[in-house]
Design a protein around this motif. Structure first.
Motif, PDB file in Angstrom:
ATOM      1  N   GLN A   6      21.418  80.529   3.197  1.00 11.29           N
ATOM      2  CA  GLN A   6      21.198  79.502   2.875  1.00 11.29           C
ATOM      3  C   GLN A   6      21.577  78.614   1.250  1.00 11.29           C
ATOM      4  O   GLN A   6      21.248  79.922   1.040  1.00 11.29           O
ATOM      5  N   ARG A   7      21.614  78.250   0.709  1.00 10.47           N
ATOM      6  CA  ARG A   7      22.173  78.206  -0.772  1.00 10.47           C
ATOM      7  C   ARG A   7      21.360  76.156  -0.775  1.00 10.47           C
ATOM      8  O   ARG A   7      21.838  75.177  -0.350  1.00 10.47           O
ATOM      9  N   ASP A  55      26.402  78.394   3.511  1.00  7.69           N
ATOM     10  CA  ASP A  55      27.223  79.159   3.103  1.00  7.69           C
ATOM     11  C   ASP A  55      28.107  79.150   3.592  1.00  7.69           C
ATOM     12  O   ASP A  55      27.895  79.308   5.230  1.00  7.69           O
TER      13      ASP A  55
END
Length: 133
Positions: free
Chosen positions: A111-112, A35
């Motif tokens: 995190q994505r 992100d």
């Protein structure tokens, strides 16, 4: 350098040449999104990875662990060398470690995971296509 959760904390079974009987090194690469608003925090966290987390990584036969950031795509690329004999056991030991779990709780929201990752993966495994000797 450890991100959350470990790239190989997965049920992915098609990874090539994972050591099982001999102690040889396996190079592994991983990718995950990040992100953009969390990039500064993620970088800050990784300037001082907790010693207990680094020790657990070392005890699980992971060496030369590095994470790279690609902007503006906002991708993290992870690389490590696995030197152990039982990959699943070593990854399970990392996943069960209380300090690592606390570390993941801090890094995870940054995190994505990629939609294209395999079932059970957080970081998506990458295929090795070239390595100079």
């Amino acid at each position: 350098m450890l991100a959350t959760p470990l790239p190989l904390r997965s049920t992915h079974t098609s990874l090539p040449d994972i050591p099982t009987e001999t102690n040889h090194m396996q190079k592994m690469g991983w990718v995950i999104g990040i992100d953009p608003q969390h990039i500064p925090e993620y970088k800050r966290l990784h300037t001082a990875v907790w010693p207990a987390v680094l020790l657990r990584i070392d005890q699980s036969q992971v060496r030369n662990y590095s994470i790279f950031l690609r902007e503006p795509e906002n991708l993290l690329f992870g690389y490590w060398e696995y030197h152990g004999q039982d990959f699943e056991v070593d990854m399970a030991a990392i996943a069960a470690d209380p300090d690592t779990q606390r570390w993941w709780a801090l890094c995870g929201p940054c995190q994505r995971p990629l939609e294209s990752r395999s079932p059970g993966e957080h970081w998506a495994a990458m295929e090795s296509v070239f390595c100079s000797a």
